[in-house]
Design an enzyme around this catalytic site. Structure first.
Site, mmCIF file in Angstrom:
data_model
loop_
_atom_site.group_PDB
_atom_site.id
_atom_site.type_symbol
_atom_site.label_atom_id
_atom_site.label_comp_id
_atom_site.label_asym_id
_atom_site.label_seq_id
_atom_site.Cartn_x
_atom_site.Cartn_y
_atom_site.Cartn_z
ATOM 1 N N CYS A 1 100.011 37.528 50.525
ATOM 2 C CA CYS A 1 101.008 38.350 49.840
ATOM 3 C C CYS A 1 102.318 38.364 50.642
ATOM 4 O O CYS A 1 102.888 37.308 50.879
ATOM 5 C CB CYS A 1 100.457 39.745 49.560
ATOM 6 S SG CYS A 1 101.425 40.645 48.308
ATOM 7 N N HIS B 1 96.133 37.904 46.147
ATOM 8 C CA HIS B 1 95.177 38.525 47.074
ATOM 9 C C HIS B 1 93.793 37.912 46.863
ATOM 10 O O HIS B 1 93.061 38.329 45.958
ATOM 11 C CB HIS B 1 95.098 40.039 46.824
ATOM 12 C CG HIS B 1 96.300 40.786 47.260
ATOM 13 N ND1 HIS B 1 96.435 41.311 48.530
ATOM 14 C CD2 HIS B 1 97.437 41.110 46.595
ATOM 15 C CE1 HIS B 1 97.601 41.932 48.629
ATOM 16 N NE2 HIS B 1 98.226 41.821 47.468
ATOM 17 N N GLU C 1 91.209 38.432 48.610
ATOM 18 C CA GLU C 1 90.204 39.461 48.889
ATOM 19 C C GLU C 1 89.975 40.391 47.704
ATOM 20 O O GLU C 1 89.008 41.167 47.700
ATOM 21 C CB GLU C 1 90.611 40.266 50.133
ATOM 22 C CG GLU C 1 91.669 41.325 49.923
ATOM 23 C CD GLU C 1 93.094 40.813 49.881
ATOM 24 O OE1 GLU C 1 94.020 41.626 49.938
ATOM 25 O OE2 GLU C 1 93.280 39.573 49.783
#
Length: 220
Positions: A91, A201, A203
């Site tokens: 990011c 992202h 994750e």
């Protein structure tokens, strides 16, 4: 009868660099699920000596740069890359790797690992928040095993809209640049030697994001 053989290969050590900007706990959990031995720290020596360094980032470009410098993060990233040691930016942790960022008319110097400017997205709806597809190169290592129709989770109002690094020496592997579109095309990910980064992202991107992190850890 003997039981199944377990691997004795130690897990790769990954440091999530904690400089005050980023979802470090989410990154820690996702990396651990992908098989890494994860530590959250801003300790210089630990960050330098880890097999991989993940640099998260949320919020404003200028604030992230201040936080990174306060934690000596620019030195850590630069020294790791000069030794060919892997770094993954996520990011705003990707955005600060570029030459500069422009927010509200204010220009802030980035780490200048890549030429390019982080600018406001020209789109009907900003921020770009939610799931979107990407266009990855066929020979991408980062997206190996990920289907072309998979979606990744984005949250951002700024992006790099033009890629400016050209490699003319055939002996040097050119960066692999992945694109996405929200109103206009923008850089969604980069693979460039030891330095990889994603605007989205991983994750928070479910199984597809987990595969990306597994792929990165596999290169450490």
């Amino acid at each position: 009868m003997t039981g199944p053989t377990r691997s004795t290969t130690p897990a790769k050590k990954v440091v999530v660099f904690d400089y005050g900007f980023g979802n470090v706990r989410s990154a820690e959990r996702a990396l651990a699920r992908a098989g890494a031995d994860v530590e959250i720290t801003r300790d210089f020596d630990r960050a330098m000596n880890a097999d991989g360094l993940l640099v998260p980032g949320v919020g404003a470009f200028s604030a992230c740069m201040r936080g990174l410098k306060d934690a000596r993060g620019e030195w850590i990233i630069g020294r790791r890359l000069s030794g060919g040691r892997p770094v993954l930016g996520i990011c705003v942790g990707m955005q600060i790797l570029f030459e500069r960022g422009i927010e509200h008319g204010v220009e802030t110097e980035g780490l200048d690992e890549w030429p390019g400017t982080v600018e406001p997205l020209d789109a009907p709806v900003v921020p770009h928040m939610g799931w979107n597809t990407v266009e990855a190169p066929a020979d991408s290592q980062l997206f190996a095993g990920v289907g072309a129709d998979e979606r990744f989770y984005f949250v951002h109002s700024y992006a790099v809209r033009q890629w400016g690094l050209e490699v003319t020496n055939p002996a040097i592997r050119a960066p692999r640049v992945t694109w996405s579109t929200h109103g206009e095309p923008f850089v969604a990910a980069v693979e460039n030697g030891a330095l990889w980064a994603t605007q989205f992202h991983p994750e928070k991107s479910g199984d597809a994001g987990a595969q990306l992190l597994t792929n990165w850890i596999g290169t450490l």
